[in-house]
Write an enzyme that holds these catalytic residues in place. Sequence first.
Site, PDB file in Angstrom:
ATOM      1  N   CYS A   1     -18.285  34.584  46.681  1.00 34.06           N
ATOM      2  CA  CYS A   1     -17.361  33.865  47.920  1.00 34.06           C
ATOM      3  C   CYS A   1     -16.405  34.967  48.786  1.00 34.06           C
ATOM      4  O   CYS A   1     -16.339  35.108  49.854  1.00 34.06           O
ATOM      5  CB  CYS A   1     -17.051  32.982  47.294  1.00 34.06           C
ATOM      6  SG  CYS A   1     -16.373  32.505  45.476  1.00 34.06           S
TER       7      CYS A   1
ATOM      8  N   CYS B   1     -12.906  31.235  48.938  1.00 30.26           N
ATOM      9  CA  CYS B   1     -13.480  30.464  47.673  1.00 30.26           C
ATOM     10  C   CYS B   1     -12.340  29.377  47.589  1.00 30.26           C
ATOM     11  O   CYS B   1     -11.333  29.159  48.322  1.00 30.26           O
ATOM     12  CB  CYS B   1     -13.145  31.565  46.917  1.00 30.26           C
ATOM     13  SG  CYS B   1     -13.153  30.592  45.079  1.00 30.26           S
ATOM     14  N   ASP B   2     -12.592  28.440  46.514  1.00 28.75           N
ATOM     15  CA  ASP B   2     -11.505  27.203  46.570  1.00 28.75           C
ATOM     16  C   ASP B   2      -9.986  27.477  47.229  1.00 28.75           C
ATOM     17  O   ASP B   2      -9.838  26.737  48.320  1.00 28.75           O
ATOM     18  CB  ASP B   2     -11.731  26.543  45.852  1.00 28.75           C
ATOM     19  CG  ASP B   2     -13.700  26.447  44.675  1.00 28.75           C
ATOM     20  OD1 ASP B   2     -14.395  26.431  45.533  1.00 28.75           O
ATOM     21  OD2 ASP B   2     -13.481  25.562  43.869  1.00 28.75           O
TER      22      ASP B   2
ATOM     23  N   SER C   1     -14.266  20.531  39.786  1.00 26.31           N
ATOM     24  CA  SER C   1     -14.580  20.560  40.979  1.00 26.31           C
ATOM     25  C   SER C   1     -14.970  19.995  41.846  1.00 26.31           C
ATOM     26  O   SER C   1     -15.429  18.282  42.073  1.00 26.31           O
ATOM     27  CB  SER C   1     -15.945  21.478  40.140  1.00 26.31           C
ATOM     28  OG  SER C   1     -17.233  22.366  40.816  1.00 26.31           O
TER      29      SER C   1
HETATM   30  C1  XAI Z   1     -17.699  26.321  41.229  1.00 22.32           C
HETATM   31  C2  XAI Z   1     -17.244  25.514  41.683  1.00 22.32           C
HETATM   32  C3  XAI Z   1     -18.708  24.680  42.971  1.00 22.32           C
HETATM   33  O1  XAI Z   1     -16.920  25.867  43.439  1.00 22.32           O
HETATM   34  C4  XAI Z   1     -15.890  24.554  42.982  1.00 22.32           C
HETATM   35  O2  XAI Z   1     -15.008  25.065  41.995  1.00 22.32           O
HETATM   36  C5  XAI Z   1     -15.408  24.053  43.356  1.00 22.32           C
HETATM   37  O3  XAI Z   1     -13.985  23.141  42.965  1.00 22.32           O
HETATM   38  O4  XAI Z   1     -16.676  22.980  44.284  1.00 22.32           O
HETATM   39 MG    MG Z   2     -13.174  24.504  42.708  1.00 21.53          MG
END
Ligand code: XAI
Ligand code: MG
Length: 573
Positions: A55, A128-129, A476
């Site tokens: 990411c 990333c998240d 997630s």
């Molecule tokens: C690993 C993932 C799929 O990225 C997750 O952390 C999310 O919250 O979407």
């Molecule tokens: Mg996540």
Amino acid sequence: MPQQFDKSRLPSRHVSVGPERAPHRSYYYAMGLTEEEIARPFVALASAGNDSAPCNTTLDAQADAARAGVEAGGGMPRRFNTITVTDGIAMGHQGMKSSLVSREVIADSIELSVRGHCYDALVGFAGCDKSLPGMMMAMLRLNVPSIFVYGGSILPGRFEGRDVTVKDVFEVVGRYAAGACPIEEVHALERAACPGHGACGGQYTANTMACVGEAIGLSLPNSNMVPAPYTSREQIAHAAGAQVMDLLARNLRPRDICTREAFENAARIVAATGGSTNGALHLPAMAHEAGIAFTLHDVAETFKSTPYCADLQPGGRYVARDMYEAGGVYMLMKTLLAEGLLHGDCLTVTGRTLGENIDEVTWNPDQKVIYDARAPITATGGVVGLRGTLAPDGAIVKVAGLHSLQFEGPARVFDCEEDTFAAVEARTIAEGSVIVIRYEGPKGGPGMREMLSTTAALYGQGMGESVALITDGRFSGATRGFCIGHVGPEAADGGPIALVEDGDPIRIDAEAGTIDLLVDAAVLAERRARWQPRRNDYQSGALWRYAQNVGPAWAGAVTHPGGASETHVYADI
Ligand SMILES: CC(C)(O)[C@@H](O)C(=O)O
Ligand SMILES: [Mg+2]
């Protein structure tokens, strides 16, 4: 030639103003800047780039591509980096407790760099998240002219003729445990699912928050769905660098853009795309930075009247690359605006309104990903807020892709995720059960873990809808099945979830928006009298500090008082 800035317009705190700043200027001369360059507005390029996860691997190159844009606009770029914790690697073990905490550390680290060096504007790069909301939280907290750039999604992998993402790898673990596939399939999928750079491919948390970036007005139009491996990302970064100089000249700041109406627009996009339930945590946290009360309940209210229009994984069929090819977030916003479901008069980083940006987009009838809001996939949103005796402070469930919106069954209670995963792997969960995973809330975990390993294992075993799962933790964006998170008050605070015992009947109705523990009040009162708070495993360090400060999930799980007042006044340039 870069545009020249009139020095007399620089704020008094600027490093080029006054003899007392001579030592400070020495440091810039040391880095090769000229007197003219030191006299320009300083633009922070905050990058979450690193090689912790795919990411983040393209972010530094994108941040570097923004330098030329800043310079063309007459500014002086200064790059710095922040940390990330990547859920795909932290998932399913104690590492996941560091995940949500990292959102605050990311926001704090950007705040400190920008305040400490008195930067005049900010372009943030995240992939990333937690780095996405963390970056946008910092922008709202600092309220300097800012643009948010997403690093872009990964392309899907190919496996047995179909597009796959990391979700398929999490789920094959459950299929293997159920004896439904050989170990060779696990290994083949783990090699195929993630073919290169970029954030997880479905409408998981990163892509959900990337859509939020556009809908809330902090990102350039239709920039965020461009996949990470595409070189056009660097052109987007360059454009963001140039555009932030325009925002500086206009003095247009994040809190002018992110109004309450803009938060409603963002919540619409989460529900319209069947996005991550984390949207219901991160939006309140971002709003908190702007001094706007926009809680889980406000998010849920917007969700109720939002049609589910984008057929994206995990509930649907397509991935972010397909969303990009279909016309991006603005294509979706075009149909939502036409139905009166967006506030078109909100400002954006283009300096124009959302409606004006949308006017530039032509509806594409030859695509299958984004449905016309008049004929959506389902009439109400892909994510639903719940409330009831089990969750007086609320809870959240993703219904996109679910076959039934009601579930009733006996509780099977666990006090941590590890014990639940072991029971799932051992196949000791009876169909029809309501699994309760508690002491996993923001304070109790601490860190409000996502439970993808467990939910995907259940799904992989074919139990996605034959059991329900309830937690004071979170999920997630790739989680599917009947999974309810953010249950509040959390068990660590003695919420009703702490009082549930094995066999207690629990009823969830995602149509009515209710979640109830069907146990007599007298019995619950007696259990409450016996209840003792628990000590979590982290009695020092960042996780301990987080547990001391963190607030409830319904308010975004934030760690400091609201940002209603302007704490750092930036002089106009
Ligand atoms: C690993 C993932 C799929 O990225 C997750 O952390 C999310 O919250 O979407
Ligand atoms: Mg996540």
